[in-house]
Design a protein around this motif. Structure first.
Motif, PDB file in Angstrom:
ATOM      1  N   UNK A   1     -39.502  28.314  42.841  1.00  0.00           N
ATOM      2  CA  UNK A   1     -40.837  28.756  43.256  1.00  0.00           C
ATOM      3  C   UNK A   1     -41.510  29.433  42.067  1.00  0.00           C
ATOM      4  N   UNK A   2     -42.765  29.071  41.801  1.00  0.00           N
ATOM      5  CA  UNK A   2     -43.544  29.677  40.718  1.00  0.00           C
ATOM      6  C   UNK A   2     -44.924  29.978  41.281  1.00  0.00           C
ATOM      7  N   UNK A   3     -45.257  31.274  41.389  1.00  0.00           N
ATOM      8  CA  UNK A   3     -46.524  31.651  42.039  1.00  0.00           C
ATOM      9  C   UNK A   3     -46.883  33.081  41.665  1.00  0.00           C
ATOM     10  N   UNK A   4     -47.910  33.627  42.335  1.00  0.00           N
ATOM     11  CA  UNK A   4     -48.323  35.003  42.106  1.00  0.00           C
ATOM     12  C   UNK A   4     -49.048  35.207  40.793  1.00  0.00           C
ATOM     13  N   UNK A   5     -49.997  34.320  40.469  1.00  0.00           N
ATOM     14  CA  UNK A   5     -50.645  34.366  39.160  1.00  0.00           C
ATOM     15  C   UNK A   5     -51.744  35.423  39.073  1.00  0.00           C
ATOM     16  N   UNK A   6     -52.098  36.036  40.181  1.00  0.00           N
ATOM     17  CA  UNK A   6     -52.871  37.284  40.216  1.00  0.00           C
ATOM     18  C   UNK A   6     -54.207  37.209  39.491  1.00  0.00           C
ATOM     19  N   UNK A   7     -54.920  36.101  39.665  1.00  0.00           N
ATOM     20  CA  UNK A   7     -56.240  35.974  39.075  1.00  0.00           C
ATOM     21  C   UNK A   7     -56.239  35.543  37.627  1.00  0.00           C
TER      22      UNK A   7
ATOM     23  N   UNK B   1     -52.027  30.074  32.934  1.00  0.00           N
ATOM     24  CA  UNK B   1     -50.609  30.359  33.163  1.00  0.00           C
ATOM     25  C   UNK B   1     -50.028  29.445  34.239  1.00  0.00           C
ATOM     26  N   UNK B   2     -50.773  29.164  35.299  1.00  0.00           N
ATOM     27  CA  UNK B   2     -50.251  28.278  36.343  1.00  0.00           C
ATOM     28  C   UNK B   2     -50.079  26.858  35.813  1.00  0.00           C
ATOM     29  N   UNK B   3     -50.996  26.430  34.956  1.00  0.00           N
ATOM     30  CA  UNK B   3     -50.865  25.097  34.356  1.00  0.00           C
ATOM     31  C   UNK B   3     -49.613  25.031  33.493  1.00  0.00           C
ATOM     32  N   UNK B   4     -49.382  26.061  32.693  1.00  0.00           N
ATOM     33  CA  UNK B   4     -48.167  26.091  31.888  1.00  0.00           C
ATOM     34  C   UNK B   4     -46.928  26.221  32.765  1.00  0.00           C
ATOM     35  N   UNK B   5     -47.041  26.953  33.879  1.00  0.00           N
ATOM     36  CA  UNK B   5     -45.895  27.104  34.775  1.00  0.00           C
ATOM     37  C   UNK B   5     -45.384  25.745  35.239  1.00  0.00           C
ATOM     38  N   UNK B   6     -46.292  24.789  35.435  1.00  0.00           N
ATOM     39  CA  UNK B   6     -45.870  23.447  35.804  1.00  0.00           C
ATOM     40  C   UNK B   6     -45.040  22.790  34.721  1.00  0.00           C
ATOM     41  N   UNK B   7     -45.459  22.962  33.480  1.00  0.00           N
ATOM     42  CA  UNK B   7     -44.671  22.432  32.364  1.00  0.00           C
ATOM     43  C   UNK B   7     -43.310  23.112  32.298  1.00  0.00           C
ATOM     44  N   UNK B   8     -43.286  24.430  32.543  1.00  0.00           N
ATOM     45  CA  UNK B   8     -42.030  25.184  32.541  1.00  0.00           C
ATOM     46  C   UNK B   8     -41.117  24.719  33.665  1.00  0.00           C
ATOM     47  N   UNK B   9     -41.673  24.493  34.862  1.00  0.00           N
ATOM     48  CA  UNK B   9     -40.860  23.999  35.982  1.00  0.00           C
ATOM     49  C   UNK B   9     -40.231  22.654  35.636  1.00  0.00           C
TER      50      UNK B   9
END
Length: 433
Positions: free
Chosen positions: A368-374, A379-387
């Motif tokens: 689970x990758x979430x809670x990007x807080x505005x 960061x969420x786009x990079x989180x996908x690459x990290x996942x």
């Protein structure tokens, strides 16, 4: 009440400026029957779309499920700002995690902005990145911090794209009596957020991702393979990635203890003349201010001021979003009195206690990758690459994020909203002092 439908119609985008000004995707079918894949991604925002895209580019067979439409949530409704670094300043990160980890987090933030720029260059992304974000101080006591922070990033982090703005230069760039100093970061920028989300979806589809809309996951089975169940389908996957953010609901209680939904609101004015735009904001920079409940604004490509501000923690949006957001807009820019408001909309994001993302390995094959807080566009786009790289066996960046302190909200899901309301009353009072 369900946040997916309490403020919106099933299967329909909100009546936002963004939805009115971008080329929509044809609807994707709902998932039905028994579906097998390597990875099932739940959530069609930046994180989910980026995860699916980067996995497909690595050769994985990927299914993406969205309970509404891709880009329906915060990814298609936000302020469009592509901020450098993390949601917390490097000073705060050094205190939270130490100098070495803070440096690694800065590098991750830089990589996030670079990734958005790289993806936006695709012919499938019908949106342009505009450079420059100003952080505007609304209190004189913040001026020294802004000057020192710009110098710190210049000297300690080797980042020379940020500089301090004194009151005279800030007033020249942002014609508002509300601010006294700030910083200008020309390495940051802004973009049409829904057009960017649609572009990611087009790229993911072209890479072979099977996308299903109006397919809300109601149950997860944590086993090997894992199973995600909807009303009409069972998706059997070697791995599952959750990217639900503020729309998680009751699907994963432990994540919900760390990430809670928050509603935020934006208005779009009528188109202004180029001269009127320059009288508000020069050089087409975006702005976010220093208030705890942040005001943020920028101009659209057709010269509308897009102004975001005010928050709420209940399920329902205000009955008159336009009036609620016009109040801080006119406090910031009194010269806009009488300007017509053409669009007003709200959205739900996911926040954490310390405003840093919540990365978690829920089982051996469920992330689970979430809670990007505005701070989620980059960061969420990079989180996908990290996942994607984590599933492929390289978890270094995931572990850096997952090992950060991630406190639970006091009182769990039952009491987090009323306690946050009390906290917000205090902080909004502090903003006025």
């Amino acid at each position: 009440m369900d946040l997916l439908t309490v403020n919106d119609q099933q299967g329909a985008y909100p009546n936002s400026y963004y939805a009115a000004t971008t080329r929509h995707l044809a609807p994707f079918a709902a998932a039905k029957g028994r579906i097998t894949c390597d990875v099932c991604v739940i959530g069609g925002g930046y994180m989910g779309l980026s995860t699916a895209l980067h996995l497909a580019q690595r050769g994985y067979d990927v299914v993406l499920l969205d309970a509404q439409r891709v880009g329906f949530g915060a990814s298609g409704r936000n302020g469009g700002q592509i901020g450098q670094g993390q949601r917390l300043d490097q000073d705060e990160l050094e205190t939270l995690a130490g100098a070495l980890t803070a440096r690694a987090l800065w590098d991750i933030g830089r990589q996030a902005v670079d990734l958005v720029r790289d993806l936006a260059r695709s012919d499938l992304v019908e949106a342009k990145v505009h450079p420059g974000i100003i952080h505007a101080d609304h209190k004189h006591r913040y001026c020294k911090h802004s000057r020192d922070y710009a110098a710190k990033l210049n000297d300690s982090y080797g980042y020379d794209l940020i500089r301090y703005l004194d009151q005279e230069e800030l007033r020249y760039l942002v014609n508002s009596p509300a601010y006294c100093s700030g910083t200008l970061d020309t390495g940051a920028g802004h973009i049409h957020p829904l057009a960017f989300a649609f572009g990611l979806a087009r790229m993911a589809k072209a890479a072979g991702v099977r996308i299903y809309e109006q397919s809300q996951v109601t149950e997860l089975e944590y086993k090997t393979p894992a199973i995600a169940r909807t009303a009409e389908a069972d998706i059997i996957a070697s791995h599952i990635v959750l990217g639900c953010n503020g729309y998680l609901g009751h699907l994963q209680p432990d994540v919900a203890n760390h990430v809670m939904p928050l509603n935020n609101y934006i208005i779009a004015t009528e188109p202004l003349s180029p001269e009127q735009q320059e009288n508000i904001l020069r050089n087409n920079y975006a702005v976010a201010d220093s208030k705890f409940v942040v005001n943020y604004f920028r101009f659209s490509d057709d010269h509308r001021l897009l102004f975001g501000g005010t928050e709420s923690y209940g399920y329902k949006f205000p009955t008159d979003i336009s009036a609620a957001v016009q109040k801080p807009m006119l406090e910031t820019f009194p010269q806009l009195k009488g300007t017509r408001i053409d669009y007003a909309w709200g959205g739900t994001l996911g926040i954490t206690m310390n405003r840093m993302p919540h990365f978690a390995r829920l089982s051996g094959n469920v992330l689970s990758l979430s809670g990007f807080s505005g701070h989620g566009l980059a960061i969420a786009t990079l989180a996908g690459q990290i996942a994607a790289e984590t599933i492929a066996g390289q978890a270094e960046r995931f572990d850096i994020m997952a090992n950060l302190p991630s406190p639970r909200f006091p009182g769990g899901t039952a009491l987090r909203s009323p306690l946050m309301v009390l906290a917000m009353l205090w902080y909004s009072l502090r903003d006025k002092i």
